[in-house]
Design a protein around this motif. Sequence first.
Motif, PDB file in Angstrom:
ATOM      1  N   ILE A  68     115.645  58.106   6.249  1.00  0.00           N
ATOM      2  CA  ILE A  68     115.186  59.497   6.156  1.00  0.00           C
ATOM      3  C   ILE A  68     113.700  59.575   6.500  1.00  0.00           C
ATOM      4  O   ILE A  68     113.259  60.449   7.262  1.00  0.00           O
ATOM      5  N   ILE A  69     112.921  58.662   5.939  1.00  0.00           N
ATOM      6  CA  ILE A  69     111.479  58.665   6.182  1.00  0.00           C
ATOM      7  C   ILE A  69     111.171  58.408   7.657  1.00  0.00           C
ATOM      8  O   ILE A  69     110.258  59.020   8.232  1.00  0.00           O
ATOM      9  N   ALA A  70     111.960  57.544   8.291  1.00  0.00           N
ATOM     10  CA  ALA A  70     111.785  57.312   9.733  1.00  0.00           C
ATOM     11  C   ALA A  70     112.042  58.596  10.521  1.00  0.00           C
ATOM     12  O   ALA A  70     111.342  58.900  11.498  1.00  0.00           O
ATOM     13  N   ASP A  71     113.033  59.367  10.083  1.00  0.00           N
ATOM     14  CA  ASP A  71     113.335  60.644  10.751  1.00  0.00           C
ATOM     15  C   ASP A  71     112.253  61.687  10.486  1.00  0.00           C
ATOM     16  O   ASP A  71     111.948  62.514  11.355  1.00  0.00           O
ATOM     17  N   ILE A  72     111.659  61.652   9.286  1.00  0.00           N
ATOM     18  CA  ILE A  72     110.544  62.554   8.979  1.00  0.00           C
ATOM     19  C   ILE A  72     109.358  62.240   9.880  1.00  0.00           C
ATOM     20  O   ILE A  72     108.707  63.146  10.430  1.00  0.00           O
ATOM     21  N   LYS A  73     109.069  60.970  10.038  1.00  0.00           N
ATOM     22  CA  LYS A  73     107.983  60.524  10.920  1.00  0.00           C
ATOM     23  C   LYS A  73     108.198  61.024  12.347  1.00  0.00           C
ATOM     24  O   LYS A  73     107.270  61.551  12.993  1.00  0.00           O
ATOM     25  N   LYS A  74     109.432  60.914  12.825  1.00  0.00           N
ATOM     26  CA  LYS A  74     109.770  61.378  14.167  1.00  0.00           C
ATOM     27  C   LYS A  74     109.652  62.893  14.272  1.00  0.00           C
ATOM     28  O   LYS A  74     109.115  63.420  15.246  1.00  0.00           O
ATOM     29  N   LYS A  75     110.137  63.590  13.255  1.00  0.00           N
ATOM     30  CA  LYS A  75     110.097  65.051  13.226  1.00  0.00           C
ATOM     31  C   LYS A  75     108.665  65.565  13.295  1.00  0.00           C
ATOM     32  O   LYS A  75     108.369  66.558  13.981  1.00  0.00           O
ATOM     33  N   LEU A  76     107.751  64.891  12.605  1.00  0.00           N
ATOM     34  CA  LEU A  76     106.357  65.312  12.555  1.00  0.00           C
ATOM     35  C   LEU A  76     105.532  64.778  13.721  1.00  0.00           C
ATOM     36  O   LEU A  76     104.353  65.129  13.854  1.00  0.00           O
ATOM     37  N   GLY A  77     106.136  63.928  14.545  1.00  0.00           N
ATOM     38  CA  GLY A  77     105.425  63.384  15.699  1.00  0.00           C
ATOM     39  C   GLY A  77     104.296  62.454  15.323  1.00  0.00           C
ATOM     40  O   GLY A  77     103.269  62.388  16.017  1.00  0.00           O
ATOM     41  N   LEU A  78     104.471  61.707  14.233  1.00  0.00           N
ATOM     42  CA  LEU A  78     103.425  60.796  13.761  1.00  0.00           C
ATOM     43  C   LEU A  78     103.601  59.403  14.356  1.00  0.00           C
ATOM     44  O   LEU A  78     104.715  58.890  14.435  1.00  0.00           O
ATOM     45  N   GLU A  79     102.498  58.790  14.765  1.00  0.00           N
ATOM     46  CA  GLU A  79     102.550  57.409  15.258  1.00  0.00           C
ATOM     47  C   GLU A  79     102.725  56.437  14.098  1.00  0.00           C
ATOM     48  O   GLU A  79     103.402  55.426  14.215  1.00  0.00           O
ATOM     49  N   LYS A  80     102.076  56.759  12.978  1.00  0.00           N
ATOM     50  CA  LYS A  80     102.166  55.920  11.791  1.00  0.00           C
ATOM     51  C   LYS A  80     102.427  56.807  10.573  1.00  0.00           C
ATOM     52  O   LYS A  80     101.937  57.929  10.496  1.00  0.00           O
ATOM     53  N   LEU A  81     103.197  56.288   9.651  1.00  0.00           N
ATOM     54  CA  LEU A  81     103.436  56.977   8.389  1.00  0.00           C
ATOM     55  C   LEU A  81     103.467  55.925   7.282  1.00  0.00           C
ATOM     56  O   LEU A  81     104.374  55.087   7.227  1.00  0.00           O
ATOM     57  N   GLU A  82     102.450  55.958   6.438  1.00  0.00           N
ATOM     58  CA  GLU A  82     102.364  55.005   5.340  1.00  0.00           C
ATOM     59  C   GLU A  82     103.355  55.377   4.242  1.00  0.00           C
ATOM     60  O   GLU A  82     103.432  56.531   3.834  1.00  0.00           O
ATOM     61  N   ILE A  83     104.115  54.397   3.778  1.00  0.00           N
ATOM     62  CA  ILE A  83     105.047  54.617   2.668  1.00  0.00           C
ATOM     63  C   ILE A  83     104.444  54.015   1.408  1.00  0.00           C
ATOM     64  O   ILE A  83     104.165  52.818   1.347  1.00  0.00           O
ATOM     65  N   ARG A  84     104.212  54.876   0.435  1.00  0.00           N
ATOM     66  CA  ARG A  84     103.694  54.417  -0.848  1.00  0.00           C
ATOM     67  C   ARG A  84     104.842  54.411  -1.855  1.00  0.00           C
ATOM     68  O   ARG A  84     105.585  55.378  -1.948  1.00  0.00           O
ATOM     69  N   TYR A  85     104.954  53.329  -2.606  1.00  0.00           N
ATOM     70  CA  TYR A  85     106.039  53.210  -3.575  1.00  0.00           C
ATOM     71  C   TYR A  85     105.544  53.521  -4.976  1.00  0.00           C
ATOM     72  O   TYR A  85     104.550  52.970  -5.433  1.00  0.00           O
ATOM     73  N   GLN A  86     106.261  54.432  -5.641  1.00  0.00           N
ATOM     74  CA  GLN A  86     105.938  54.804  -7.011  1.00  0.00           C
ATOM     75  C   GLN A  86     107.138  54.483  -7.904  1.00  0.00           C
ATOM     76  O   GLN A  86     108.150  55.173  -7.862  1.00  0.00           O
ATOM     77  N   PRO A  87     107.046  53.412  -8.708  1.00  0.00           N
ATOM     78  CA  PRO A  87     108.145  53.121  -9.630  1.00  0.00           C
ATOM     79  C   PRO A  87     108.345  54.278 -10.608  1.00  0.00           C
ATOM     80  O   PRO A  87     107.373  54.830 -11.138  1.00  0.00           O
ATOM     81  N   VAL A  88     109.596  54.657 -10.829  1.00  0.00           N
ATOM     82  CA  VAL A  88     109.915  55.724 -11.773  1.00  0.00           C
ATOM     83  C   VAL A  88     110.958  55.220 -12.760  1.00  0.00           C
ATOM     84  O   VAL A  88     111.654  54.241 -12.505  1.00  0.00           O
ATOM     85  N   THR A  89     111.050  55.904 -13.885  1.00  0.00           N
ATOM     86  CA  THR A  89     112.038  55.572 -14.906  1.00  0.00           C
ATOM     87  C   THR A  89     112.957  56.766 -15.116  1.00  0.00           C
ATOM     88  O   THR A  89     112.716  57.857 -14.591  1.00  0.00           O
TER      89      THR A  89
END
Length: 300
Positions: A64-85
């Motif tokens: 999904i995130i790869a498709d978001i990156k493509k949709k927005l026309g971004l060369e790079k998109l940093e993925i930050r991980y937030q652990p949740v409970t």
Amino acid sequence: MKKLLITAVIAFAVLGSSAHADGTLDKVKSSGSITQGVRESSGLAYTLGNGIYTGYHYDVCQNIIADIKKKLGLEKLEIRYQPVTSQNRVPLVQNGTVDIECGSTTNNTARAKDVAFADTVYVEEVKIAVRADSPINKLEDLNGKTVATTTGTTSVQTLRKNKRAKDITFNEVYGKDHADSFLLLQSGRADAFVMDASILAANIARAQDPKAFKILPEVLSVEPIAIMIRKDDPDFKKVVDDSIAEQIKNGTIAKLYEKWFMQPIPPNNVTLNMPASEATKNAWANPNDKPAEDYKQPGQ
């Protein structure tokens, strides 16, 4: 002083409102990053340690995130991980800390008041796990026993709603997360662990001796497990749902399911051996974001 305080509060409210009004896609594009909510010990997403996450829902979200990156026309998109409970996942999505939560959250009407859900790609069955030598073989055998579940989940509520459970009494103990709940079963502080079957299977698979535990065949409830996003953000939801629809159409979802439920998985290379249920297959055939209340429940 009072006037200054009131002015500051109003300004903060306006800024907060503006940030939400911009929408998640605008936030992601302007920051060049997206925050993915991840779980430590869920059945659909979990950690291998050292900040490395994996699992079925994790992989779906990466696509999904790869498709978001493509949709927005971004060369790079940093993925930050937030652990949740189980306790903080909804608030962290609600307040904008997490952009897309990829764990094992049940889509239900109560949570839909605070957050939105993407189309379902996995329909869970809630079951009971016990030690292999346990005399507990069915729901009624829980009478007088101690049942473990995880704080912030719906499993024990589901158990109590089941008509077959109306004449039994049991004690409840709560783990802070799924691994902690499983430890209650492992250590003998609980006689059973009631939870999503995928979570039970994954924790058993990671145990030192997986054969020491069993999952009872009885299904307590079926629940759509869905990726969670912020409420009232239709543009972001459309991009997420479009990605899911394409992953279903091109066979990616089925391949990911095969990978995570029918083949050896890390860290112990144990196979969960959980074929896709008819409810899950139906969710793939008819993409939707229906809540759990729209599903026919066993024993109710």
